[in-house]
Write an enzyme that holds these catalytic residues in place. Structure first.
Site, short mmCIF file in Angstrom:
data_model
loop_
_atom_site.label_atom_id
_atom_site.label_comp_id
_atom_site.label_asym_id
_atom_site.label_seq_id
_atom_site.Cartn_x
_atom_site.Cartn_y
_atom_site.Cartn_z
N ASP A 82 0.90 -1.15 0.00
CA ASP A 82 0.00 0.00 0.00
C ASP A 82 0.94 1.20 0.00
O ASP A 82 1.58 1.49 1.02
CB ASP A 82 -0.87 0.01 1.26
CG ASP A 82 -1.81 1.21 1.28
OD1 ASP A 82 -1.43 2.30 0.79
OD2 ASP A 82 -2.93 1.07 1.81
N HIS A 83 1.04 1.89 -1.13
CA HIS A 83 2.13 2.86 -1.25
C HIS A 83 1.99 4.02 -0.26
O HIS A 83 2.97 4.68 0.05
CB HIS A 83 2.31 3.34 -2.69
CG HIS A 83 1.35 4.39 -3.13
ND1 HIS A 83 0.06 4.11 -3.51
CD2 HIS A 83 1.48 5.73 -3.24
CE1 HIS A 83 -0.55 5.24 -3.85
NE2 HIS A 83 0.28 6.24 -3.69
N HIS B 204 -5.75 2.92 1.44
CA HIS B 204 -5.01 4.09 1.94
C HIS B 204 -5.66 4.76 3.16
O HIS B 204 -5.01 5.03 4.16
CB HIS B 204 -4.84 5.13 0.83
CG HIS B 204 -4.30 4.56 -0.45
ND1 HIS B 204 -3.35 3.56 -0.49
CD2 HIS B 204 -4.56 4.86 -1.75
CE1 HIS B 204 -3.06 3.28 -1.76
NE2 HIS B 204 -3.78 4.05 -2.54
#
Ligand code: BG6
Length: 495
Positions: free
Chosen positions: A181-182, A244
């Site tokens: 999950d960047h 996010h």
């Protein structure tokens, strides 16, 4: 450096992610001397291309998307020499055999078994076949050296996420699987933990006694661009909230971990997800709001509505905006609402967490002095203009007693002169080093799907009657304001 020789195999190497994010990140790590001395990237995809063509394409990606450009050709070619391409359908025996041979060749050349990172930058429909092929090739069996990176979307609901987890964990060890999950790689997201747990000033008030409510905003100014085809099968809830926004919520709400080890941190985060009060189907309309952008307002006239975007059907009911109200049923947060909102084509690109504090327990100033009273608040700005600001009351200069609000804060840009790495730089380096702290464990992903499942189901069964319901360039549908107005709150508009 002492880093082990490493090869990173990217499935889906002809796609956007590789070009836009992965390779620019690796290039920056290379510039900083953070990659192992022995390092290779093997791109795999169906598209016909040779090594030279692959390097050319990636060079273009670096020119357009890297935070640092190529300033000197010999540095670029030092990096580009490590890039190679394998054209073919990865799930066929033929391509599989070619890949195995390439991996063995590198081990021979480097005189030892390399760390192997297999990066799945492929659509969910191909994951199973790719994972099975990898297993049957036997190239990913060394639990301490071989790793898999799985991009989002990780499933499209709880059932499919479970199925994918079941499959992956039947073929590989959980410790080999890095679900990315960047957002967790962003400096400012990581800083939430530093801010909370490296200071003694804030943690004592970080609870229901002092905090009135919390708002998490991830607003984007862009529309869906060329990703309409993917996006229309996803929507804001799946694309942003499941991953996010809920990850940010976990970092804000979690209990202090005992140490910074991967499982300590992840245990505390998953506790938050498990404590979120389940949403009953009949209350979805009261706690969740969806929106879709129409054409632009005056300020950005000419901006198309979502239904006119490339790859989007003209009667699409996919949401491009979502707002939610969540309650966390535990000692720390009982009774404190957490509001989340995200959307495309909003007024500005800005992500921030606003913590709104309760009023002082006793109001001793004359009412004329507090006319413009505002609650104390703390805003953790994630992007852009990264930083933290707290709003406090002070006496305004003058002979009359009049209070006014001012901000006290710091900005990364002013406090530190070094540029921050991109999220993917941090995360790729962590995978190479075998540190899974910033990646999602199977139970986290499933719990996050569990939180939004009732909303997904209800929204799917009852199509929206009012889409499009917000104008491009605004702050989303009016219903989002009403959602939080019920408790007497209003969204903090980023400045
Ligand atoms: C991705 C979503 O995960 O995050 C995109 O799929 C979104 O739709 C992007 O635009 C936002 O990331 P960032 O880093 O630009 O905030």
């Amino acid at each position: 450096s002492r880093m082990e020789p490493t090869v990173m195999v990217v499935f889906g190497a002809a796609g956007d992610l590789t070009w836009r994010k992965l390779v620019p990140a690796l290039y920056n790590l290379y510039l900083d001397g953070r990659l192992p001395e022995r390092f290779a990237i093997v791109g795999v995809a169906r598209q016909e291309m040779d090594d030279a063509g692959f390097r050319r394409k990636l060079r273009e990606g670096v020119d357009l998307h890297s935070r640092r450009s190529v300033t000197d050709e010999s540095t670029w070619s030092g990096f580009a020499d490590r890039l190679s391409y394998l054209a073919g359908d990865f799930t066929t025996a033929e391509t599989g055999a070619l890949l195995s041979r390439r991996l063995e060749g590198l081990d021979r050349e480097w005189n030892g078994r390399a760390v192997r990172v297999f990066y799945f930058a492929i659509p969910p429909g191909l994951m199973e076949a790719a994972a099975r092929q990898l297993e049957s090739l036997g190239v990913c069996r060394d639990c301490s050296r071989d790793r898999l990176v799985v991009e989002k979307p990780f499933g499209r609901d709880l059932a499919s996420a479970r199925q994918l987890n079941g499959l992956l964990t039947s073929l590989f060890a959980e410790t080999q699987i890095y679900r990315i999950d960047h957002y967790l790689g962003k400096e400012t997201v990581q800083n939430i933990l530093a801010f909370r747990f490296a200071n003694s000033l804030f943690e004592p008030v970080w609870n229901r006694r002092y905090i009135d409510h919390v708002q998490i905003t991830v607003a984007e100014a862009v529309g869906v661009g060329k990703r309409g085809g993917y996006y229309d099968t996803s929507g804001a809830l799946r694309d942003m909230v499941q991953n996010h926004l809920l990850q940010i919520l976990c970092l804000i709400a979690m209990e202090p971990p005992v140490s910074f080890s991967a499982d300590e941190v992840r245990n505390k985060k998953v506790d938050v997800l498990r404590a979120i009060r389940p949403i009953r189907p009949e209350e979805v309309h009261r706690v969740a709001v969806r929106g879709q952008y129409g054409r632009g307002m005056v300020a950005c006239e000419g901006v198309t509505g979502y239904r006119e975007e490339q790859g989007v059907p003209p009667d699409s009911v996919t949401e491009t905006f979502a707002a939610l109200k969540l309650w966390i049923d535990n000692w720390r947060w009982q009774g404190v609402p957490f509001y989340l909102r995200t959307g495309k084509r909003l007024r500005a690109k800005v992500s921030e967490v606003a913590i709104l504090f309760r009023p002082a327990p006793h109001q001793l100033f004359p009412s004329a002095a507090v006319e413009s009273w505002q609650p104390n608040r703390l805003v953790l700005r994630i992007q852009p203009e990264e930083g933290i600001a707290s709003r406090i009351q002070v006496k305004q200069p003058g002979t009359r007693l009049l209070l006014g609000a001012v901000d006290m804060g710091f900005r990364y840009h002013d406090a530190f002169h070094a540029a921050s790495p991109e999220a993917y730089e941090t995360l790729l380096l962590d995978v190479i080093c075998g540190d899974a702290t910033l990646f999602m464990r199977a139970d986290q992903v499933e719990s996050a799907w569990g939180v939004i499942s009732p909303i997904l189901d209800t929204w799917e069964s009852v199509p929206p009657a009012d889409f499009p319901n917000y104008q491009a360039g605004g702050w989303g549908p009016e219903t989002a304001d009403l959602l939080i107005a019920k408790e007497g709150h209003s969204w903090v508009q980023p400045d």
